[in-house]
Design a protein around this motif. Structure first.
Motif, PDB file in Angstrom:
ATOM      1  N   LYS A  88      -6.616 -45.981  23.463  1.00  0.00           N
ATOM      2  CA  LYS A  88      -5.639 -45.297  24.330  1.00  0.00           C
ATOM      3  C   LYS A  88      -5.537 -45.908  25.710  1.00  0.00           C
ATOM      4  O   LYS A  88      -4.478 -45.865  26.332  1.00  0.00           O
ATOM      5  CB  LYS A  88      -5.887 -43.794  24.419  1.00  0.00           C
ATOM      6  N   ASN A 142      -9.535 -33.999  23.472  1.00  0.00           N
ATOM      7  CA  ASN A 142     -10.791 -34.738  23.684  1.00  0.00           C
ATOM      8  C   ASN A 142     -11.937 -34.037  22.963  1.00  0.00           C
ATOM      9  O   ASN A 142     -12.323 -32.915  23.328  1.00  0.00           O
ATOM     10  CB  ASN A 142     -11.090 -34.880  25.181  1.00  0.00           C
ATOM     11  N   GLY A 143     -12.459 -34.719  21.938  1.00  0.00           N
ATOM     12  CA  GLY A 143     -13.518 -34.135  21.107  1.00  0.00           C
ATOM     13  C   GLY A 143     -14.806 -33.916  21.891  1.00  0.00           C
ATOM     14  O   GLY A 143     -15.498 -32.915  21.701  1.00  0.00           O
ATOM     15  N   THR A 144     -15.119 -34.854  22.789  1.00  0.00           N
ATOM     16  CA  THR A 144     -16.352 -34.746  23.574  1.00  0.00           C
ATOM     17  C   THR A 144     -16.328 -33.485  24.439  1.00  0.00           C
ATOM     18  O   THR A 144     -17.292 -32.711  24.453  1.00  0.00           O
ATOM     19  CB  THR A 144     -16.500 -35.995  24.480  1.00  0.00           C
ATOM     20  N   TYR A 171     -18.917 -39.576  19.721  1.00  0.00           N
ATOM     21  CA  TYR A 171     -17.651 -38.978  20.171  1.00  0.00           C
ATOM     22  C   TYR A 171     -17.202 -39.533  21.514  1.00  0.00           C
ATOM     23  O   TYR A 171     -16.011 -39.652  21.773  1.00  0.00           O
ATOM     24  CB  TYR A 171     -17.786 -37.447  20.345  1.00  0.00           C
ATOM     25  N   ALA A 172     -18.175 -39.825  22.383  1.00  0.00           N
ATOM     26  CA  ALA A 172     -17.833 -40.149  23.779  1.00  0.00           C
ATOM     27  C   ALA A 172     -17.389 -41.599  23.939  1.00  0.00           C
ATOM     28  O   ALA A 172     -17.680 -42.455  23.105  1.00  0.00           O
ATOM     29  CB  ALA A 172     -19.044 -39.877  24.668  1.00  0.00           C
ATOM     30  N   LYS A 188      -4.081 -39.773  26.667  1.00  0.00           N
ATOM     31  CA  LYS A 188      -3.494 -39.218  25.445  1.00  0.00           C
ATOM     32  C   LYS A 188      -2.243 -38.410  25.776  1.00  0.00           C
ATOM     33  O   LYS A 188      -1.306 -38.353  24.980  1.00  0.00           O
ATOM     34  CB  LYS A 188      -4.538 -38.365  24.727  1.00  0.00           C
ATOM     35  N   GLY A 283     -11.221 -34.736  16.184  1.00  0.00           N
ATOM     36  CA  GLY A 283     -10.540 -35.597  17.152  1.00  0.00           C
ATOM     37  C   GLY A 283     -11.334 -36.818  17.548  1.00  0.00           C
ATOM     38  O   GLY A 283     -10.888 -37.623  18.359  1.00  0.00           O
ATOM     39  N   ALA A 284     -12.528 -36.981  16.995  1.00  0.00           N
ATOM     40  CA  ALA A 284     -13.366 -38.125  17.362  1.00  0.00           C
ATOM     41  C   ALA A 284     -14.400 -38.336  16.268  1.00  0.00           C
ATOM     42  O   ALA A 284     -14.650 -37.456  15.440  1.00  0.00           O
ATOM     43  CB  ALA A 284     -14.063 -37.854  18.698  1.00  0.00           C
TER      44      ALA A 284
HETATM   45  N1  LIG Z   1     -13.998 -39.982  23.471  1.00  0.00           N
HETATM   46  C1  LIG Z   1     -12.884 -39.531  22.716  1.00  0.00           C
HETATM   47  C2  LIG Z   1     -12.838 -40.257  21.414  1.00  0.00           C
HETATM   48  C3  LIG Z   1     -11.569 -40.094  20.718  1.00  0.00           C
HETATM   49  O1  LIG Z   1     -10.488 -40.355  21.220  1.00  0.00           O
HETATM   50  C4  LIG Z   1     -13.015 -38.052  22.444  1.00  0.00           C
HETATM   51  O2  LIG Z   1     -14.098 -37.517  22.675  1.00  0.00           O
HETATM   52  O3  LIG Z   1     -12.027 -37.434  22.034  1.00  0.00           O
END
Ligand SMILES: N[C@@H](CC=O)C(=O)O
Ligand SMILES: NC(=O)C1=CN([C@@H]2O[C@H](COP(=O)(O)OP(=O)(O)OC[C@H]3O[C@@H](n4cnc5c(N)ncnc54)[C@H](OP(=O)(O)O)[C@@H]3O)[C@@H](O)[C@H]2O)C=CC1
Length: 364
Positions: A88, A142-144, A171-172, A188, A283-284
């Motif tokens: 992104k 944002n999954g994190t 995820y991060a 995003k 999402g991640a």
């Molecule tokens: N770091 C992002 C990874 C995915 O895009 C998130 O946590 O969403």
């Protein structure tokens, strides 16, 4: 179709594994900094090996960051190779340029995994925008941050500890400031808004406030008052242009967003004809994101094309008329404000002398 994957981290290795189960795709090359025992001689450290290989029709860039991703992607498009990417940073920063390059060279440029991870959000947003006027988009992307906030709402955990766990789970971002500072959500938002409204806004147009200052005390207050805190992106058309912003938001317990657990995302569009459509899922993470990358590859392999409108709507972002109440904690005391414009609230945040300042918009 013969493809190359650039990078072999969380997403690149996920995409590689998912590709093994997909018909009609052969991963001919993987670009990496060093050998990978289990992949043998398909691994190369030289991008030229991929660029010059005429059998390779598509490059899946999974390195991340701006450089050398930008140089690799531009070179691939210029040589007529299709590009798929979950990056992104790259897509938001070089929106016009990369789309123009793809169009000029007859290549496809697809980035479904860049917002929503495993969720086919951008795919469906673009699909819906072919026949509908997209009025607004919003959601958890944002999954994190969702993992952190969800955990903090449910148990007494230390912010740093739960962020470290999100990093461990893949995820991060490499620099997790992008997650907790809201910049990943901002990118995003840019990508989603550009597809939704057929425009090319940039990161600077979207004010952002992250979750890095949220405390257990804030969460206790929200729990006691029936609110759940989520980091949301918001964008929509107005009579004069558009609004777009990212901020922690207090939603009521009955709201769909309130019940989104762990690393999941929930993203919605509202169209003039379709009404509201919501998309939910992981999402991640390695396999959700790797799957999304390979789905784009398969769409290209199937010859699916989205008409990429070369004419752009020149939309300017103005958040002055977008107003709601805010929870604000400054210098140790908290209050609920009356309606404040997004412009005003984000100005207060940026001008506060309290380095622990926290605010969250309240969705009525
Ligand atoms: N770091 C992002 C990874 C995915 O895009 C998130 O946590 O969403
Ligand atoms: N993780 C996720 O859930 C999601 C990630 N994304 C995006 O996907 C992209 C990749 O993320 P992710 O897989 O998590 O990141 P990782 O850091 O896990 O993977 C990146 C990989 O690229 C390698 N790499 C870096 N530079 C080069 C280079 N010049 N040549 C060859 N290899 C290189 C890295 O090697 P080394 O480790 O040795 O540095 C690493 O293996 C990012 O843009 C991210 O924002 C999107 C959606 C979800």
């Amino acid at each position: 179709m013969k493809i190359a994957i650039l990078g072999y981290g969380v997403v690149g290795s996920g995409a590689y594994e998912v590709a093994q189960a997909a018909h009609n795709i052969e991963v001919k090359r993987v670009l990496y900094k060093r050998p990978i025992d289990e992949l043998g001689d398909i691994v190369t450290t030289e991008y030229e090996d991929i660029l010059k290989d005429e059998e390779i029709e598509l490059v899946a860039e999974c390195i991340g960051g701006l450089h050398p991703a930008y140089e690799y992607v531009s070179a691939a498009l210029k040589s007529g190779k299709h590009v798929v990417t979950p990056n992104k940073n790259l897509v938001a920063a070089y929106w016009d340029e990369l789309h123009d390059l793809a169009r000029e060279h007859g290549a496809e440029f697809r980035y479904t995994a860049s917002a929503g991870g495993g969720i086919p959000w951008l795919f469906n947003l673009q699909r819906q925008s072919r026949s509908d006027d997209i009025l607004s988009i919003s959601g958890i992307v944002n999954g994190t941050c969702n993992y952190i906030l969800d955990t903090m709402h449910n148990e007494p955990v230390d912010f740093a500890e739960i962020l470290a766990k999100a990093q461990e789970l893949g995820y991060a971002e490499k620099d997790p400031t992008a997650d907790i500072g809201g910049f990943d959500t901002q990118r995003k938002c840019v990508i989603s808004a550009n597809l939704a409204f057929g425009t090319s806004i940039s990161e600077e147009d979207v004010p952002v406030f992250g979750i890095q200052n949220i405390t257990a005390g804030d969460i206790k207050y929200f729990n006691e008052h029936g609110y759940t805190c989520k980091l949301l992106m918001n964008a929509g058309q107005t009579e004069t242009g558009a609004y777009a912003y990212v901020e922690p938001t207090l939603v009521s317990r009955g709201a769909l967003e309130s019940s989104v657990p762990a690393n999941n995302n929930l993203i919605s569009l509202t169209g003039n004809h379709i009404g509201t459509l919501s998309f939910y899922g992981q999402g991640a993470g390695k396999y959700p994101t790797g799957t999304s990358v390979i789905q784009d590859v398969l769409d290209i392999e199937n010859g699916w094309k989205f008409s990429d409108k070369s004419e752009k709507n020149d939309v300017s972002v103005d958040n002055r008329l977008e107003a709601h109440r805010y929870y604000i904690r400054e210098n140790g005391s908290c209050k609920i404000t009356g309606p404040l414009s997004v412009t005003e609230a984000h100005r207060l945040a940026s001008e506060s002398s309290d380095e622990h300042f926290f605010m969250a918009g309240i969705r009525e």
